[in-house]
Each structure stands twice: as C-alpha cells, then as structure tokens.
Design a protein around this motif. Structure first.
Motif, short mmCIF file in Angstrom:
data_model
loop_
_atom_site.label_atom_id
_atom_site.label_comp_id
_atom_site.label_asym_id
_atom_site.label_seq_id
_atom_site.Cartn_x
_atom_site.Cartn_y
_atom_site.Cartn_z
N MET A 1 1.28 -0.91 -0.23
CA MET A 1 0.33 -0.31 -0.16
C MET A 1 0.65 1.09 0.34
N PRO A 2 0.73 2.09 -1.16
CA PRO A 2 1.40 3.63 -1.41
C PRO A 2 1.75 3.90 -0.01
N ASP A 3 2.28 4.82 0.73
CA ASP A 3 2.15 5.82 1.36
C ASP A 3 1.56 6.85 1.21
N THR A 4 0.87 7.64 1.56
CA THR A 4 -0.04 9.09 1.77
C THR A 4 1.02 10.22 2.23
N TYR A 5 0.96 10.63 2.08
CA TYR A 5 1.16 12.60 2.23
C TYR A 5 1.94 12.60 3.76
N THR A 6 0.74 12.14 4.80
CA THR A 6 0.99 12.40 6.10
C THR A 6 2.03 10.70 6.75
N THR A 7 1.86 10.18 5.62
CA THR A 7 2.62 8.63 6.60
C THR A 7 3.72 8.99 6.02
N PHE A 8 3.97 9.14 4.86
CA PHE A 8 5.63 9.56 4.28
C PHE A 8 6.72 10.94 5.19
N ARG A 9 5.65 11.69 5.06
CA ARG A 9 6.52 12.57 6.55
C ARG A 9 6.72 12.65 7.81
N ASP A 10 5.84 11.44 8.01
CA ASP A 10 6.07 11.28 9.61
C ASP A 10 7.58 10.52 10.03
N LYS A 11 7.20 9.54 8.22
CA LYS A 11 8.75 8.41 8.44
C LYS A 11 9.34 8.82 8.12
N LEU A 12 9.54 10.45 7.15
CA LEU A 12 10.85 11.55 7.16
C LEU A 12 10.95 11.47 8.35
N LYS A 13 10.06 12.65 9.25
CA LYS A 13 10.69 12.92 10.54
C LYS A 13 10.98 11.63 10.92
N GLN A 14 10.85 10.63 11.55
CA GLN A 14 11.00 9.43 12.29
C GLN A 14 12.61 9.62 11.83
N ALA A 15 12.49 9.39 10.10
CA ALA A 15 14.15 8.74 9.86
C ALA A 15 15.29 9.84 10.41
N ALA A 16 14.97 11.51 10.16
CA ALA A 16 15.94 12.71 10.31
C ALA A 16 16.00 12.56 11.87
N ALA A 17 14.51 11.68 13.10
CA ALA A 17 15.44 12.45 14.43
C ALA A 17 16.70 11.07 14.50
N THR A 18 16.52 10.56 13.89
CA THR A 18 17.34 9.25 13.87
C THR A 18 18.35 9.47 14.42
N ALA A 19 18.53 9.73 12.67
CA ALA A 19 20.43 10.35 12.05
C ALA A 19 20.72 11.27 12.94
N SER A 20 20.21 12.14 13.58
CA SER A 20 20.78 13.09 13.78
C SER A 20 20.29 13.39 15.34
N THR A 21 21.90 14.13 16.02
CA THR A 21 21.15 13.48 18.09
C THR A 21 21.07 15.45 18.05
N GLN A 22 21.07 15.96 16.84
CA GLN A 22 21.48 17.46 18.07
C GLN A 22 19.03 18.46 18.12
N ARG A 23 19.74 18.54 18.61
CA ARG A 23 17.74 19.08 19.54
C ARG A 23 17.77 20.49 19.42
N PRO A 24 17.07 20.97 19.28
CA PRO A 24 15.90 20.36 18.07
C PRO A 24 16.69 20.86 17.47
N LEU A 25 15.37 19.83 16.05
CA LEU A 25 15.45 19.70 15.06
C LEU A 25 14.47 20.68 14.26
N TRP A 26 14.47 20.76 13.18
CA TRP A 26 12.92 21.79 12.80
C TRP A 26 13.16 21.33 10.92
N MET A 27 12.49 20.70 10.38
CA MET A 27 12.51 20.74 9.10
C MET A 27 11.11 21.56 8.04
N ILE A 28 11.23 22.33 7.15
CA ILE A 28 10.12 22.63 6.79
C ILE A 28 10.11 22.41 5.16
N HIS A 29 9.06 21.64 4.98
CA HIS A 29 8.98 21.17 3.44
C HIS A 29 8.85 22.39 2.12
#
Length: 908
Positions: A1-29
């Motif tokens: 089942m393909p990702d919706t925009y919302t589910t893809f955004r959440d995965k992207l956010k989780q991947a960024a959180a896992t990759a970086s130890t820097q906090r806070p981290l803000w991402m703008i599409h």
C-alpha cells in the motif's frame, strides 16, 4: 500500500530524528518540494555534524536542500516557527511552506474594527446547506430584536444574497466595486452607493432594527463585465491591497454604525474564505449536513479556526424531513462534531470535554430543517419563510446578539435599585442553605421563622391530605425532612400547606400531625434499635405498635387515663426494654384494641390524626440487614392499620433506595404498598422557585431589585405561614439567571445559564434534587463574594461550585448504595468517561464477589449514574457515560479523542 503524504512525512521526521542527535531540529517542506533543516541555537560545529548525519540517512538525504543554524528571534526564525505544526511539541518538528491557499495558514495579527463592531462569517465547506438563506433570515431576525445589521455578500463566484432581499438589487453597486484597485486622484468613495436598506416592518419588526444589504457587485448592464471585475481582485494577506477590505469595513462601521456585521462567505477552501475567517471574523457560523462526506470539512477546517481564535456556532442544515433520516443525520453530525471539537478545540480551552448531548457546548448545533419554501426563494417568499421556521433563525440570532454586548464590559455591574448592592445580593444568596448542609433540619427547619424562610410548598403536596397515602419516598436531598418538619411544626403549618394546595380544613375537629419517629430525645437511637437484632418480624411490628401508643399519649396526655393497665409500663420504660415487652404474646392484641377505640373516638369527633415518621435512614442501623427488617415491620404495621382504621393515619418518609434495596422481610406483599405510596420529585421550574423563595426571604431589597414586579406581573402566592411563594415560569427564571450570570457563559460563550444549571445538575435519568441546586447557588454566591462581590457572577465560579456539588452528590451516592461502592471506587481506574461498555465491564469485573458486574451496571443505569452514550460506529461498541453531577465527585474526568495527549499543557 503506497504512503500517503501524511505517512511519508511522519517516516521522514522519524528518520531525521534517528539520524541526528542535535535537538531541537526543525524541518520545513519548501515550495520546491525539498527540505530546509534548521537547528535553533546551534553553532557551526553542531550544524556540520547534523548535516553529515542527515545527508547519510537513506530516506532523508535525497530531500535536503540545506541545513542551517537559526536564531529563533530573527525574522527567519519567526517565520519558520510560524510554519511549524503547532499541535506537535516534540523536539523534532515538521512544517510546510505553502504555495497556495495562503490565507488559510495566515497567523498574523487579528483585525479589529476601531469601535469593535463584531464581524461574523457564514461559512460552509460544501454548497447546498442553506448558508446564504440563513445569513439573510438571521439578519432579519436580529433586526426584529432591535439590531442594526450590515450583511455583505462575499460569495463572489456565486453571488445571490442581495436578490433574496430585493428584486432591484442588481442596480446597486457592491463589495467588489468598492474594493477594486483605484487611482489615487479619484474622488473618495461614498459608502451609501454600495448598499440598500431594508426597513419594511413585516420583515424587520417594530423594535427599531434595520438591515443594510451589500451585494457582491452591480450586476445590471452590459458594461458590468462581472468576470473581468472578479479577476481584478486579489485578496492575499501579504499585499497592501488587503487595506481595501479594511477601508470597506471601517467605513461601514463609521457611517452606518451597525451593531453587527454578517458576511456570507464563499464555500470550501479558497483565499476569500481563508481571509475572512483568519483575519477579519471574530465568530463563524459553520454549516454542515450530517453526512460523512460533508462532515469531512469540519475536521479539515477546525484546526485553522482554533488557531485564529475564531469562536464558532455550528448549524446542522438542512435536516431531512423524514424522521428516520433526520435521526441518522443528527447522529452523524453530533458524533463527528464532538470528535473534531474534542481533538482540535476543547483541549485548548483548558477545561473538561463536554458531553456529546450537552446543548450548551460549542459542538452542539442549531438545527435548520429542510423546507420547500427555501428552494426558489424570492423577496416575496422571504417573509413567509421567516415566519414559518422562525424558531431556528431566532435561536441563531439570539446566540449572535451576545456578540454585540462585547462592546461593553462582560463583567459590568447590573443596574440594581439604590437600596441594594451586589454584595447584599450575594450575601443573601450564599445563606440560602440555612443550616450546615442542605437538609439539616436542625439548621433549616427548627423554628417557625426558619420554616417560613426555607420551606417551599409544592402543589404536588396535596397527597398529604389523602389519608390512605402513608408512604412518602424520595432520594437523599429530595425534601423529605423539610416536608415532615413543616407538618409537625407548631403554628399549624399544615393549614397553610392545605390552603396552598387548594383544599380547606373540612374536618370539624381538625387535622393533627404528631412525630412518630424523629432524631433526638424522646425517640429510640441506634443503640436502642440494635436490641431488636434477634427479634422476629412479629415482635418488631409489636415494638412499633408500642412506640405508636407511647408517642400518641405523649402528644395527647389526656389519653393516658384510658390506657389498659398493661400498657402503662411502656410510657416510661427505657427504649432498650421495649423489645422485651413486645415479646409478650398478649401486649400486641391489647394495644391494637386500645388504638381501635381511639380511632372510633377520633371518627366521632371528626378529627384526623397522622403520625409522622422520619430519620429512619439515619437513626435505624443498617448493619446486618436490621434497617430493612425494622422499616419493613413499620410499613407492615401501617399497611394493616390504614386498611382497618378511619381516622388514625401515618406519613412515613423513607429514602427510595432503602425501600427498594433493604425492605422485604416482614412485609406480606411489598407490591401492594405502591397503592399507598407517593414519590417526591421536583421539576426544574420548581427548584428554581425554591432558590428564589429562600433568596427573597433573606432580603426584601433582593425582591425589589431582581423581582421588581414580583407580586403584580409574576405569578406569586402569599400564604401567611410561608410568606411569598414565587411560581415563576422557567422563562421568567431565565431572566433572573441572566441578571446573576450574564446572558451567556461557558466555553465559547454560548451557554445560557438556564441550560447550564439544568444540564450539570441532572442525573442520567434527568432528575434534579433540591440539595444539589441549593448547594450550587449558595457556593457560587460565596465564591463570587470572596472574589470581588460584583455581578454578574463569573462562570468560572459556577464551574467550581458545580464540582463541589458533584463531590457532595457522589458522597450521597456512596451512602445510599453501599453495595455499589466497590464498583464506584473501581471506576477510578478508568480515569475518564465516556468509555466502551466492554472496557467498563472489564474494569469492574473484580470489584465485588457478591454482585455480578452485569447487575451492577444495570443498577447504576437504573439510579441515574450510567447512561448509554452513543454507538461508536467504527468499532460497533456501546459506550457508557456518567453525568457531571456525579462524574467529578467520583474522581473522574470527561474525555474525548486526543485528550490523553499533553496538548492541554501547551499554550496556543
């Protein structure tokens, strides 16, 4: 089942959180489709480390446009924060830079007219829901109550509001004409060229109201190329052209001085609606039909209204004419509306989530029924439609009229008579309890003067003068002790009660009420009753017979001389010895024979003697089932005496739960007692009059200030024993409540006090008790007096007082139903309600070994603690809920979707 925009955004956010130890981290599409990653407060080293980490992440790397440090107080920092999802409080946050529909995401300063004239937007997510018709009829309804109303057509793509009012509307210029870009050297615009006035009394009434109608644009003539005109208007918030809108509204306010401005908006997601709702409107009237497709728009738009601090009135329209379809649509509307508000609005208001069926809550709609008259609406049909379905539009106009009062202080003092200030009114109201607690007969009814102050006679009390009715049942705090005290008080209070109930003292010898059982000296106490632990039902019945003789002789000493010699010892014997005397097989027959002789004498002298029994709940111990056996024997005795005697009667005041749960042993046929019983119940109207009676009894100036036409225009009876007895209608009481609390209160400022009190004090079966309402008014007056002693009373104090009433009601519940206490305590594990019935059953499964969980749940429904809430259609589960009068006192909270999140801890 393909990702919706919302589910893809959440995965992207989780991947960024896992990759970086820097906090806070803000991402703008970004508008280019990539990611701009910002690290607030980070130095160059931290930025480089985070950049390397993110660019090595498989999912994140292809999307990164840049990684930068950020000063949060800079212009860029403020803009980035504006774009972030404000429902997310995590340390890795996501936001979107929007390319279109910018007005829906505008977070600029709210516009307010110089004189603060309220602006109301009529909005619908889909068409065909009667939005324009309702805007027109609401404007006329407001005019009928004396309001000056400006109504503007901003539905530029499908204009038509003005044609509902006048067939000549096409000749009048309108909104689009006014807000067109203009050269600086042109002469000033004259606002009077852009509207027409409605003053026809058949439409606007006779209260001085009028309607100023602003069409979308001038539609007459070939020179008016409407599409070209529309294409020249650009209403994005970031251009100076928006000032044309400001000028239009400010000119309307200055020149026409309306009380309120109504705007008919375009349907759906578009920049005009976004601008009206985001920048200009203080309030929105939201139209939805109760269908899943239509209600999707509420979930989509509600977060934006909340973010822009726009208060809402929901309208369910058009409600189908077929009853079955109407119910289906209503259920869908309430379910979806309640869920959306519970998720997006209520947590931000800082209070508990209201009940699904709470008509005072913001999610609960005004309903407008489908009608054929609205299909081909013309100016000629407008009046007929307004009159035929006036109630719906009047209700909406009534709700919107409160917005015009915001031009004044919402806590402004109410004009009172010169002899009364707010402090005096609050002092008198806080004192209406009369004792330590409501129902404390020593404090409330111990003297003729206190009875005159506190006792409220009901027309329903005429059963007192029906001799065969001897059992008076009622819940705790239902007024049983008040009535028994009035009957047995000195000063012939019963005569006043009989007069009030419409009867006369037809007995030449008179009516006499004597205490057969009460608390204090002269009556058995708990220890004395415990001597009956091992007695048979027959002995306990004889015990009551001996007490009856003893109380009768104490009340009428002249009867002493006629007593049989075997009865004399009972007059002075300690109560602990009476059980032994009652065991004598002959004493009962002798006593019965003597009573029969007294009944014959009373009949001959045309007297009626009533023995009044009260305090059976508090003075007879309940342990070991003793209270049920003792009370059962008393009822059995009087069942027989009532059938046998003519003039010797009884009135036994008993808690309903004791009769239902405990009484059984010793009664031959309990069902037959229903023919001799009556239930004490109060209507809401009667309870409010009880409050007013006690209030004016404590201050004559209160009567003059709040009830100036009390004896003349309002229905008021005066009985010497009880003083003035107000019998205001619920509508008249609503006017008094408006003086006390203001016309609106509660979340979103929509609740009428008359509705708030009823909803929050009723049990699940709709019953209200005197104890609850008297406690509420006494507590809320004391809180307001301690705060600032002004009127109207702040609704926050009413919330606080309501919580205290809930605590008292829950305590009474535990006392009345001890077998349910384990279940009530176990409810705390659930923390919040409503809950699926399955969850409730699982939580209560181990509460008690003596009562089955199914029987306990049914019992809780029967007594008004549980009620079926709604069917959760997605899961097919029945839900149970608990009314406010018990909810908070049981240590529970009201909940809704998303309430478990920490969102309530954050500021908007």
């Amino acid at each position: 089942m393909p990702d919706t925009y919302t589910t893809f955004r959440d995965k992207l956010k989780q991947a960024a959180a896992t990759a970086s130890t820097q906090r806070p981290l803000w991402m703008i599409h970004t508008v280019n489709g990539g990611l701009a990653v910002y690290l607030p407060g980070a130095d160059e080293t931290a930025v480089n480390e985070a950049s390397n980490s993110l660019r090595s992440a498989e999912l994140v790397s292809p999307w990164i446009e840049r990684v930068e440090g950020l000063e949060t107080d800079s212009l860029l920092g403020k803009e980035v924060k504006r774009l972030l999802d404000d429902s997310d409080d995590s340390d890795v946050r996501f936001g979107i830079a929007h390319l279109d529909k910018l007005n829906w995401f505008f977070r600029g300063q709210k516009y307010e007219l110089p004189n603060k004239t309220p602006i109301v937007c009529f909005y619908s997510f889909k068409g065909g829901v009667g939005r324009t018709t309702t805007a027109a009829l609401t404007a006329l309804s407001l005019a009928r109550i004396g309001q000056r109303v400006a109504v503007l057509d901003f539905d530029f793509e499908a204009p038509g509001l003005a044609t509902l009012f006048s067939e000549d509307s096409e000749e009048t210029s309108g909104v689009l004409d006014f807000i067109q870009p203009r050269l600086q050297n042109l002469p000033p615009l004259d606002i009077h060229d852009y509207y027409f006035r409605i003053q026809k009394s058949s439409l606007t009434g006779t209260q001085g109201g009028e309607v100023f109608v602003f069409p979308a644009a001038k539609m007459e003539g070939a020179e008016a190329d409407y599409l070209d005109l529309l294409s020249r208007v650009y209403l994005a918030v970031n251009t100076k052209r928006t000032a044309r809108m400001d000028l239009l509204l400010e000119t309307i306010e200055h020149e026409l001085k309306p009380d309120i401005i109504l705007i008919d908006s375009r349907t759906g997601f578009n920049d005009i609606a976004g601008l009206l709702l985001g920048r200009y409107s203080q309030h929105a009237v939201m139209f939805f039909l109760g269908s899943p497709q239509n209600m999707f728009g509420l979930e989509a738009t509600l977060p934006h209204f909340r973010a822009q601090d726009v208060s809402l009135t929901m309208v369910h329209s058009p409600v189908p004419s077929l009853a079955e379809l109407a119910k289906e649509a209503r259920d869908v509307f309430l379910d979806r509306s309640w869920e959306a508000f519970s998720k997006h609005v209520y947590p931000y208001l800082g209070g508990n989530i209201p009940d699904l069926n709470d008509a005072t809550a913001p999610h609960y709609p005004i309903e407008i029924s489908w009608t054929e008259d609205a299909i081909l609406l013309t100016p000629l049909r407008l009046e007929a439609l307004l009159n035929s379905v006036r109630s719906s539009y009047s209700a909406l106009a009534d709700r919107l009229s409160i917005l015009t009062l915001k031009q004044q202080s919402s806590q402004a003092n109410i004009p009172l008579t010169k002899d009364l200030n707010a402090n005096e009114a609050l002092n008198a109201l806080s004192d209406i309890v009369g004792g330590k607690v409501v129902g404390d007969s020593v404090g409330e009814f111990s003297s003729p003067e206190k009875l005159k102050q506190n006792f409220f006679p009901l027309k329903d009390y005429k059963f007192i003068f029906t001799p065969r009715t001897f059992l008076v049942l009622g819940g705790k705090g239902s007024g049983k002790s008040a009535l028994s005290a009035a009957l047995t008080a000195s000063g012939d209070f019963y005569k006043g009660l009989r007069e009030y109930c419409g009867g006369t003292d037809q007995q030449e010898g008179g009516w006499h009420f004597y205490q057969g059982m009460a608390a204090g000296t002269g009556f058995p106490d708990k220890q004395a009753f415990r001597a009956l632990n091992d007695a048979t039902p027959a002995s306990i019945e004889t015990y009551w017979l001996l007490l009856l003789i003893r109380r009768l002789v104490d009340s009428r000493p002249d009867l002493n001389g006629s007593l049989h010699e075997k009865l004399h010892p009972i007059l002075d014997a300690p109560f602990s010895q009476l059980p032994t005397i009652a065991n004598d097989s002959q004493i009962g027959a002798i006593g019965m024979e003597w009573l029969h002789g007294q009944d014959l004498i009373l009949t001959k002298t045309k007297e009626q003697v009533f023995m009044v029994y009260d305090y059976l709940d508090s003075e007879v111990p309940s342990d070991g089932g003793l209270r049920g056996r003792v009370v059962g024997a008393l009822l059995s005795l009087w069942h027989g005496l009532t059938e046998r005697f003519t003039s010797l009667r009884a009135k036994i005041f008993l808690r309903q739960d004791i009769f239902d749960r405990e009484v059984g042993d010793g009664i031959t046929d309990k069902a037959k007692l229903k023919n001799f019983a009556v239930n004490l119940e109060w209507t809401y109207e009667q309870l409010l009059n009880l409050v007013w009676k006690r209030w004016i009894a404590r201050s004559e100036n209160v009567q003059k200030a709040f009830f100036p036409d009390f004896k003349e225009s309002l229905d008021c009876r005066f009985v010497s024993q009880f003083g003035p007895i107000p019998v205001l209608t619920e509508e008249q009481s609503a006017q008094v409540l408006n003086q006390l609390f203001g016309p609106r209160m509660g979340a979103n400022n929509q609740a009428k006090p008359i509705n708030w009190v009823k909803i929050h004090l009723s049990d699940a079966n709709g019953r209200l008790a005197p104890r609850a309402i008297l406690t509420l008014f006494s507590k809320v007056a004391a809180l307001q007096r301690e705060a600032d002693a002004t009127l109207p009373i702040k609704s926050s104090h009413l919330d606080q007082a309501g919580a205290e009433v809930s605590t008292t009601s829950a305590s009474d519940l535990r006392e009345e139903y001890p077998e349910l206490v384990p279940f009530l305590e176990k409810l705390k594990d659930l923390k919040r309600f409503p809950r699926a019935e399955k969850e409730v059953r699982e939580a209560l499964e181990t509460a008690s070994s003596t009562l089955h969980v199914g029987a306990a749940i049914q019992r809780l429904q029967d007594i008004g603690v549980f009620f079926p809430y709604k069917t959760a259609t997605k899961k097919g589960e029945q839900r149970l809920h608990i009314p406010d009068v018990y909810l908070y006192g049981l240590g529970l909270e009201r909940t809704g979707p998303g309430a478990q999140k920490a969102v309530v801890k954050r500021k908007r």
